[in-house]
Design a protein around this motif. Structure first.
Motif, PDB file in Angstrom:
ATOM      1  N   GLU A 190      -8.896  -4.854   3.031  1.00  0.00           N
ATOM      2  CA  GLU A 190      -9.086  -5.649   1.593  1.00  0.00           C
ATOM      3  C   GLU A 190      -9.901  -6.076   0.891  1.00  0.00           C
ATOM      4  O   GLU A 190     -11.076  -6.326   1.281  1.00  0.00           O
ATOM      5  N   PRO A 191     -10.194  -5.603  -0.530  1.00  0.00           N
ATOM      6  CA  PRO A 191     -11.027  -5.600  -1.288  1.00  0.00           C
ATOM      7  C   PRO A 191     -12.242  -7.305  -0.990  1.00  0.00           C
ATOM      8  O   PRO A 191     -13.302  -7.253  -1.571  1.00  0.00           O
ATOM      9  N   THR A 203      -4.296  -7.245  -2.911  1.00  0.00           N
ATOM     10  CA  THR A 203      -4.677  -8.145  -1.993  1.00  0.00           C
ATOM     11  C   THR A 203      -4.027  -8.857  -0.929  1.00  0.00           C
ATOM     12  O   THR A 203      -3.096  -8.895  -0.793  1.00  0.00           O
ATOM     13  N   SER A 223       0.247  -8.579  -0.095  1.00  0.00           N
ATOM     14  CA  SER A 223       0.806  -8.399   1.444  1.00  0.00           C
ATOM     15  C   SER A 223       1.614 -10.029   1.398  1.00  0.00           C
ATOM     16  O   SER A 223       0.447 -10.342   2.303  1.00  0.00           O
ATOM     17  N   ILE A 237       9.357  -2.710   0.927  1.00  0.00           N
ATOM     18  CA  ILE A 237       8.765  -0.998   1.269  1.00  0.00           C
ATOM     19  C   ILE A 237       9.446  -1.144   1.912  1.00  0.00           C
ATOM     20  O   ILE A 237       8.797  -1.484   3.684  1.00  0.00           O
ATOM     21  N   PHE A 288       9.076   1.389   5.689  1.00  0.00           N
ATOM     22  CA  PHE A 288       7.990   2.008   6.390  1.00  0.00           C
ATOM     23  C   PHE A 288       7.867   2.598   6.588  1.00  0.00           C
ATOM     24  O   PHE A 288       8.378   4.151   6.635  1.00  0.00           O
ATOM     25  N   ASN A 341       0.779   4.475  13.353  1.00  0.00           N
ATOM     26  CA  ASN A 341       1.192   3.591  13.012  1.00  0.00           C
ATOM     27  C   ASN A 341       2.536   3.352  13.529  1.00  0.00           C
ATOM     28  O   ASN A 341       3.128   2.409  12.952  1.00  0.00           O
ATOM     29  N   GLY A 384      -3.886   1.342  -0.151  1.00  0.00           N
ATOM     30  CA  GLY A 384      -2.302   1.172  -0.698  1.00  0.00           C
ATOM     31  C   GLY A 384      -2.421   1.263  -2.087  1.00  0.00           C
ATOM     32  O   GLY A 384      -3.189   0.383  -2.732  1.00  0.00           O
TER      33      GLY A 384
HETATM   34  N1  SAM Z   1      -5.447  -5.616   1.981  1.00  0.00           N
HETATM   35  C1  SAM Z   1      -4.390  -5.211   0.670  1.00  0.00           C
HETATM   36  C2  SAM Z   1      -3.586  -5.510   0.872  1.00  0.00           C
HETATM   37  O1  SAM Z   1      -2.573  -5.861   2.390  1.00  0.00           O
HETATM   38  O2  SAM Z   1      -2.188  -5.992   0.231  1.00  0.00           O
HETATM   39  C3  SAM Z   1      -4.680  -4.178   0.190  1.00  0.00           C
HETATM   40  C4  SAM Z   1      -4.781  -2.535   0.684  1.00  0.00           C
HETATM   41  S1  SAM Z   1      -2.674  -2.157   1.829  1.00  0.00           S
HETATM   42  C5  SAM Z   1      -3.253  -1.114   2.624  1.00  0.00           C
HETATM   43  C6  SAM Z   1      -2.182  -2.091   0.667  1.00  0.00           C
HETATM   44  C7  SAM Z   1       0.004  -2.517   0.856  1.00  0.00           C
HETATM   45  O3  SAM Z   1       0.105  -0.931   1.788  1.00  0.00           O
HETATM   46  C8  SAM Z   1       0.097  -3.423   1.528  1.00  0.00           C
HETATM   47  O4  SAM Z   1       0.900  -4.089   0.502  1.00  0.00           O
HETATM   48  C9  SAM Z   1       0.714  -2.677   2.562  1.00  0.00           C
HETATM   49  O5  SAM Z   1       1.899  -3.365   2.555  1.00  0.00           O
HETATM   50  C10 SAM Z   1       1.064  -1.547   2.178  1.00  0.00           C
HETATM   51  N2  SAM Z   1       1.470  -0.899   3.399  1.00  0.00           N
HETATM   52  C11 SAM Z   1       0.761  -0.669   4.928  1.00  0.00           C
HETATM   53  N3  SAM Z   1       0.706  -0.026   5.787  1.00  0.00           N
HETATM   54  C12 SAM Z   1       1.908   0.452   4.925  1.00  0.00           C
HETATM   55  C13 SAM Z   1       3.151   0.875   5.565  1.00  0.00           C
HETATM   56  N4  SAM Z   1       2.915   1.852   6.783  1.00  0.00           N
HETATM   57  N5  SAM Z   1       4.674   1.403   4.754  1.00  0.00           N
HETATM   58  C14 SAM Z   1       4.223   0.874   3.838  1.00  0.00           C
HETATM   59  N6  SAM Z   1       3.827  -0.083   3.476  1.00  0.00           N
HETATM   60  C15 SAM Z   1       2.594   0.183   3.760  1.00  0.00           C
END
Ligand code: SAM
Ligand code: SF4
Length: 327
Positions: A68-69, A93, A116, A183, A185, A191, A327
């Motif tokens: 989380e930036p 974020t 997210s 998105i 999964f 995970n 991500g």
């Molecule tokens: N913390 C921030 C957030 O949650 O937006 C930024 C980092 S997060 C790793 C970036 C994106 O990756 C988010 O939109 C999250 O939903 C997506 N993400 C993480 N794990 C995922 C997965 N297994 N499949 C699809 N999207 C994923």
């Protein structure tokens, strides 16, 4: 900068921290270990590496992410620095603490954020994110819209977990000028991915189409998302179909982890340690060029995410969970 398949790379994702104030099941393993502060790129190192990508290699799009930036104390300063480069800058974020930083981010000139949000049910949010936070995230999304930011809402759709809320998220685009992105999964270390848990792009469109008529919108040439709009609703929705219809052929993304390792793909298993070389005073340009050249044609060289290939995919995955890739 071209890879060996002739694809030009102009987009860079920079993770500035691997920690997070949520612990989403699809992103962060329960026993996740985090980097020490001295292992992270400093603000100046982020800028030095970013500047090279922009000035020498023509990168014109940067996204700041994590972990989380906004848990990093100098996150806003980093955004402010990067906004001085001639790039389109975005921030991804979870928005849990966005209200505390919004004035500074907007003041610095940030125009767009990706947030997210996987559910509108507070209890379900707690199960997915392993922390409370729905009310704060939802309030902060509305706050960002009120402040005039362009907001994309990312929902990771998991079968049997939140697939019953797809229409609720589509209807968000009727009530607000948001851009919802569903998105698929994706598999990452730790995970608990299974192909059967992927609610597919085709299923999403079928489900949405059974209730709303929608039109296809034009996608940017390097967009990972396929965009749509219901009638004349102000927002749009899109699907990121990495699992069932990967878009590797037009991908122009490069990545930098929080400890300064360059990855040429989300699913890459090879990395180039730019930060250690930079700290030794070496020229990092040859490492960047070698890393781009080595990019695989598809999915970082993983087998296709087909049900019959599931065991192979899980076996061959990079050891990094999503939270530490960025991500
Ligand atoms: N913390 C921030 C957030 O949650 O937006 C930024 C980092 S997060 C790793 C970036 C994106 O990756 C988010 O939109 C999250 O939903 C997506 N993400 C993480 N794990 C995922 C997965 N297994 N499949 C699809 N999207 C994923
Ligand atoms: Fe944190 Fe974002 Fe990963 Fe959730 S998706 S654990 S909010 S980094």
């Amino acid at each position: 900068m071209k890879d060996r398949h002739g694809r030009v790379h102009r987009s860079l994702r920079i993770s500035i921290v691997d920690k997070c104030d949520l612990r989403c099941t699809y992103c962060m393993p329960e026993d996740q270990h985090f980097l020490r502060r001295e292992e992270l790129m400093t603000r100046d190192e982020v800028m030095a590496i970013a500047r090279l990508f922009v000035e020498r290699y023509g990168v014109d799009k940067i996204r700041v992410t994590g972990g989380e930036p906004l848990v990093r104390p100098d996150a806003v300063d980093i955004v402010r620095d990067l906004l001085r480069l001639p790039v389109k800058l975005g921030l991804t974020t979870n928005a849990l603490t966005l209200d505390k930083h919004l004035d500074a981010l907007v003041g610095a000139g940030l125009k767009s954020i990706n947030v997210s949000l996987d559910t509108f049910d507070a209890e379900r949010f707690k199960r997915i994110a392993r922390r409370d936070g729905f009310e704060r995230v939802w309030a902060n999304i509305r706050l960002a819209l009120e402040r005039g930011l362009r907001v994309k809402v990312n929902m990771v759709v998991m079968r049997g977990v939140n697939d019953d809320e797809i229409l609720r998220f589509v209807e968000l685009t009727r009530d607000h000028p948001v851009h919802v992105r569903f998105i698929e999964f994706m598999p990452f270390a730790g995970n608990k991915w299974g192909r059967e848990r992927v609610y597919t792009y085709a299923e999403m469109l079928g489900h949405i189409g059974s209730v709303h008529s929608f039109e296809k919108l034009a996608d940017d040439p390097h967009s990972t998302a396929k965009a749509y709009r219901v009638c004349d609703w102000p927002g749009t929705f899109a699907v990121i179909s990495t699992v069932t219809e990967p878009f590797c052929g037009t991908c122009d993304r490069l990545r930098l982890t929080a400890e300064g390792k360059m990855r040429n793909c989300l699913f890459a298993r090879e990395e180039m340690d730019l930060l250690s070389a930079l700290r030794r005073g070496e020229d990092i340009a040859p490492l960047i060029e070698a890393n781009v050249l080595a990019k695989h044609a598809m999915l970082g060289g993983l087998p296709p995410f087909k049900p019959e290939k599931q065991e192979e995919v899980l076996h061959d995955l990079s050891a990094r969970p999503m939270v530490s890739i960025g991500g």
